[in-house]
Design an enzyme around this catalytic site. Structure first.
Site, PDB file in Angstrom:
ATOM      1  N   LYS A  99       9.794  22.651 -59.179  1.00 41.98           N
ATOM      2  CA  LYS A  99       9.138  23.276 -60.323  1.00 41.98           C
ATOM      3  C   LYS A  99      10.234  23.500 -61.363  1.00 41.98           C
ATOM      4  CE  LYS A  99       6.678  27.157 -62.226  1.00 41.98           C
ATOM      5  NZ  LYS A  99       6.410  28.596 -62.160  1.00 41.98           N
ATOM      6  N   GLY A 160       4.498  37.221 -66.368  1.00 44.69           N
ATOM      7  CA  GLY A 160       4.411  38.615 -65.955  1.00 44.69           C
ATOM      8  C   GLY A 160       3.595  39.525 -66.841  1.00 44.69           C
ATOM      9  N   ALA A 186       1.513  31.227 -65.218  1.00 49.56           N
ATOM     10  CA  ALA A 186       2.062  32.391 -65.927  1.00 49.56           C
ATOM     11  C   ALA A 186       1.013  33.113 -66.760  1.00 49.56           C
ATOM     12  CB  ALA A 186       3.257  32.015 -66.805  1.00 49.56           C
TER      13      ALA A 186
END
Length: 260
Positions: A99, A160, A186
């Site tokens: 990734k 986040g 995300a």
């Protein structure tokens, strides 16, 4: 509904929920969440593990016979550093899947498009299966898939933040033009966000923070599993088109005609 496997670089997965392994309160909580999620792909930030330790706790806790352990170049500031991390992971015996993350700004953690494309081109030539994390940039997504990446992984919102699909319009373009699987990565903060991404036609979603910081990570992982599956089933079943005005679900015209 018939079996609906996700295929990436020739490898089939039955789950379309990928799981990150950071921020969990304990290794045990992470293991329970992995189990509850039904995931077959887990990402591991290379900066968080000791690749030279034979009993590295995080890697030891993950069953590599059942899971694809996907090394993550999180924290890399440029292409050179990302490539170096990927090479170290392969030398340590981890899969040649990576990734790819290049995030030079520690405040925003937004991916660098120039360095990401540069690193992807190098890693593909080195035989890596590359899954790049990117801004929701349709032009970059096309450049990356043309360069030979196995997926594109556009963000829904900054890492986040749990804000959901803030990049929805751009994600839709990426999904429509994609020739490789699109993994929305995300910013997904709730199972409904995962369902929404899958309803749009995304091939998979990757979730970490929303599960790891939940009061009960395993229960939240199970909820994201259901949301991902429900969204995919809705997409495959054919969602009703949006309309600008109301339309009765039980039209009166024929009913009144029969009564006349």
């Amino acid at each position: 509904m018939a079996a609906d496997p996700l295929t990436i670089a020739g490898r089939e997965f039955s789950s379309r929920l990928f799981l990150g392994t950071g921020k969990f309160p304990s290794v045990q909580a992470m293991q329970a969440a992995v189990q509850a999620s039904g995931t077959e792909v887990v990402t591991v930030a290379l900066r968080r593990v000791d690749l030279d330790a034979p009993e590295e706790p995080l890697l030891k806790a993950l069953d590599g016979t059942k899971l694809l352990i996907l090394p993550n170049t999180s924290g890399a500031r440029d292409a050179e550093e990302a490539v170096r991390l990927a090479k170290l992971a392969r030398a340590a015996g981890l899969p040649s899947w990576v990734k790819l993350e290049v995030t030079p700004d520690p405040r925003t953690l937004l991916p660098d498009p120039v360095e990401t494309l540069k690193a992807a081109e190098i890693l593909v030539k080195l035989g890596f299966t590359v899954l790049p994390y990117i801004n929701a940039d349709p032009i970059l997504a096309k450049r990356l898939q043309d360069a030979g990446t196995a997926t594109v992984m556009p963000l829904a919102a900054p890492i986040g933040t749990a804000k959901g699909l803030r990049t929805r319009d751009a994600l839709q373009i990426i999904i429509e033009q994609a020739t490789v699987p699109v993994v929305v990565d995300a910013g997904l903060g709730a199972p409904s966000h995962a369902a929404e991404a899958m309803e749009m036609g995304a091939d998979a979603v990757l979730v970490n923070t929303a599960i790891a910081v939940a009061r009960d990570p395993a229960a939240m992982a199970a909820a994201f599993r259901k949301g991902t599956e429900a969204g995919r089933e809705a997409y495959r079943s054919g969602l009703a088109p949006e309309r600008d005005q109301a339309e009765a679900s039980s039209p009166l015209k024929n009913v009144l005609g029969r009564r006349a």
